[in-house]
Design a protein around this motif. Sequence first.
Motif, PDB file in Angstrom:
ATOM      1  N   VAL A  74       6.001  64.940 -13.783  1.00  0.00           N
ATOM      2  CA  VAL A  74       5.713  63.888 -14.762  1.00  0.00           C
ATOM      3  C   VAL A  74       6.942  63.683 -15.653  1.00  0.00           C
ATOM      4  N   MET A  75       7.214  62.427 -15.954  1.00  0.00           N
ATOM      5  CA  MET A  75       8.334  62.075 -16.816  1.00  0.00           C
ATOM      6  C   MET A  75       7.829  61.231 -17.984  1.00  0.00           C
ATOM      7  N   LEU A  76       8.148  61.658 -19.182  1.00  0.00           N
ATOM      8  CA  LEU A  76       7.877  60.855 -20.374  1.00  0.00           C
ATOM      9  C   LEU A  76       9.140  60.075 -20.686  1.00  0.00           C
ATOM     10  N   PHE A  77       9.021  58.740 -20.715  1.00  0.00           N
ATOM     11  CA  PHE A  77      10.180  57.880 -20.953  1.00  0.00           C
ATOM     12  C   PHE A  77      10.019  57.120 -22.258  1.00  0.00           C
ATOM     13  N   LEU A  78      11.085  57.135 -23.073  1.00  0.00           N
ATOM     14  CA  LEU A  78      11.111  56.445 -24.360  1.00  0.00           C
ATOM     15  C   LEU A  78      12.121  55.304 -24.311  1.00  0.00           C
ATOM     16  N   SER A 116       4.959  55.826 -20.152  1.00  0.00           N
ATOM     17  CA  SER A 116       5.877  54.929 -20.856  1.00  0.00           C
ATOM     18  C   SER A 116       5.151  54.233 -22.004  1.00  0.00           C
ATOM     19  N   PRO A 117       5.238  54.782 -23.210  1.00  0.00           N
ATOM     20  CA  PRO A 117       4.600  54.168 -24.382  1.00  0.00           C
ATOM     21  C   PRO A 117       5.493  53.115 -25.026  1.00  0.00           C
ATOM     22  N   GLN A 118       4.970  52.476 -26.068  1.00  0.00           N
ATOM     23  CA  GLN A 118       5.733  51.450 -26.782  1.00  0.00           C
ATOM     24  C   GLN A 118       5.825  51.797 -28.257  1.00  0.00           C
ATOM     25  N   LEU A 119       7.046  51.729 -28.781  1.00  0.00           N
ATOM     26  CA  LEU A 119       7.301  51.996 -30.190  1.00  0.00           C
ATOM     27  C   LEU A 119       6.873  50.786 -31.020  1.00  0.00           C
ATOM     28  N   PRO A 120       6.075  50.963 -32.075  1.00  0.00           N
ATOM     29  CA  PRO A 120       5.698  49.832 -32.924  1.00  0.00           C
ATOM     30  C   PRO A 120       6.907  49.176 -33.581  1.00  0.00           C
ATOM     31  N   MET A 121       6.725  47.972 -34.043  1.00  0.00           N
ATOM     32  CA  MET A 121       7.816  47.242 -34.685  1.00  0.00           C
ATOM     33  C   MET A 121       8.315  47.917 -35.956  1.00  0.00           C
ATOM     34  N   PHE A 122       7.397  48.429 -36.760  1.00  0.00           N
ATOM     35  CA  PHE A 122       7.772  49.035 -38.041  1.00  0.00           C
ATOM     36  C   PHE A 122       8.717  48.125 -38.829  1.00  0.00           C
ATOM     37  N   GLY A 123       8.459  46.798 -38.776  1.00  0.00           N
ATOM     38  CA  GLY A 123       9.229  45.847 -39.565  1.00  0.00           C
ATOM     39  C   GLY A 123      10.490  45.326 -38.912  1.00  0.00           C
ATOM     40  N   PHE A 124      10.809  45.765 -37.701  1.00  0.00           N
ATOM     41  CA  PHE A 124      12.038  45.301 -37.060  1.00  0.00           C
ATOM     42  C   PHE A 124      11.970  43.832 -36.650  1.00  0.00           C
ATOM     43  N   ASP A 125      10.775  43.276 -36.579  1.00  0.00           N
ATOM     44  CA  ASP A 125      10.643  41.849 -36.285  1.00  0.00           C
ATOM     45  C   ASP A 125      10.894  41.001 -37.523  1.00  0.00           C
ATOM     46  N   LEU A 188       2.823  60.973 -28.991  1.00  0.00           N
ATOM     47  CA  LEU A 188       3.512  61.265 -27.738  1.00  0.00           C
ATOM     48  C   LEU A 188       2.997  62.549 -27.099  1.00  0.00           C
ATOM     49  N   ILE A 189       2.812  63.572 -27.903  1.00  0.00           N
ATOM     50  CA  ILE A 189       2.300  64.832 -27.364  1.00  0.00           C
ATOM     51  C   ILE A 189       0.853  64.668 -26.904  1.00  0.00           C
ATOM     52  N   ALA A 190       0.080  63.869 -27.624  1.00  0.00           N
ATOM     53  CA  ALA A 190      -1.301  63.603 -27.211  1.00  0.00           C
ATOM     54  C   ALA A 190      -1.340  62.862 -25.873  1.00  0.00           C
ATOM     55  N   MET A 191      -0.416  61.909 -25.670  1.00  0.00           N
ATOM     56  CA  MET A 191      -0.329  61.209 -24.386  1.00  0.00           C
ATOM     57  C   MET A 191      -0.007  62.184 -23.260  1.00  0.00           C
ATOM     58  N   LEU A 192       0.965  63.043 -23.513  1.00  0.00           N
ATOM     59  CA  LEU A 192       1.361  64.016 -22.503  1.00  0.00           C
ATOM     60  C   LEU A 192       0.190  64.931 -22.154  1.00  0.00           C
ATOM     61  N   ASP A 193      -0.523  65.404 -23.163  1.00  0.00           N
ATOM     62  CA  ASP A 193      -1.691  66.254 -22.924  1.00  0.00           C
ATOM     63  C   ASP A 193      -2.753  65.518 -22.129  1.00  0.00           C
ATOM     64  N   SER A 194      -3.001  64.252 -22.496  1.00  0.00           N
ATOM     65  CA  SER A 194      -4.036  63.467 -21.828  1.00  0.00           C
ATOM     66  C   SER A 194      -3.711  63.236 -20.359  1.00  0.00           C
ATOM     67  N   VAL A 195      -2.478  62.861 -20.071  1.00  0.00           N
ATOM     68  CA  VAL A 195      -2.078  62.611 -18.679  1.00  0.00           C
ATOM     69  C   VAL A 195      -2.114  63.899 -17.868  1.00  0.00           C
ATOM     70  N   GLN A 196      -1.680  64.996 -18.457  1.00  0.00           N
ATOM     71  CA  GLN A 196      -1.690  66.266 -17.741  1.00  0.00           C
ATOM     72  C   GLN A 196      -3.117  66.721 -17.444  1.00  0.00           C
TER      73      GLN A 196
END
Length: 318
Positions: A74-78, A116-125, A188-196
């Motif tokens: 498994v690969m976690l990609f950012l 492959s998750p998505q980082l929120p905008m956090f105001g970058f838009d 991110l860690i929760a995603m990894l745990d869930s997929v595993q």
Amino acid sequence: MKKIIFCLTAISFLLLACSSDTSQSLTTQPETTLPSTAELLREDYQSSVDNSQREYFVYLPRGYHSKPEKKWPVMLFLHGNGERGNGQDELGFVLMQGPLYEAWVQKKDLPFIIISPQLPMFGFDKKGITYIDNRSKENIPKRLANGVPKRSAAFQTQTAMQRTPSLTDMGEVAPLLPQGWEKLETDLIAMLDSVQAKYRVNVDKTYLSGLSYGGFGTWYLASKYPERFAAIAPVVGWGHPSLMAPIAKHKLPVWQFSGGRDSAVNIQYFYAGLDTLEKLGHNNVRFTVHEDKGHDAWTRVYSGDDLYQWFLSYELKH
């Protein structure tokens, strides 16, 4: 809940098998049965950042369903800064580049489950950033029934090919870029745990990689959870010396990539962190500089085979 985005049928696979590019496959074992085709799924989750409902991609490789006994790496990609979004109708921007783009859009036969998750905008838009403001959902790459789409043109650069002196004192340099992947640490860690837990994952072959903003995120997450990953590959994103002690302690294999002509993330910042790793006794550190490439050196890295083969040569030790 998962939603199947797209999956080629077995009949389509039979029609295309004669013309498929088998040179892209990293697997060498002969198939005794018709392998299932790749799938791209969307997984729901509630973000710990703001309690919003979001989704992330999970890529299942070719053969996942037809080999029920196999556990997969498994690969976690950012992703990078330009692919931020709401984790819903903007999630497709995550497909713009990286291993998910290679596996799903370019049909590279990668034997990994890819998260492959998505980082929120956090105001970058709201910052007037051209590559975010001018992006369009119409430009999100699509997986074609036949063949693959043409790749985007390489970044243009006027930067000369020349060695840049290393910045040795990083005391006044912030360890992370603003509003980055560190804010999603728990998610991110929760995603990894869930997929595993949900999929057939070889936990000992868990890898982490990211490009640009995701490269910085890779260094950060690895420093917090070095025991979770068998190897990491930050691409065109440097690691601050302050993050290196846990990585060195766990002897976590590192392959760092940079573009020699990168005007977005200057190469002068890469050396101090890597040098710190070696000073701390870590001897499994690679650094590859693509001297002729700018910030999009990631295309060469992820479209080739070397990184993936290097990943697969490592597993967690117990």
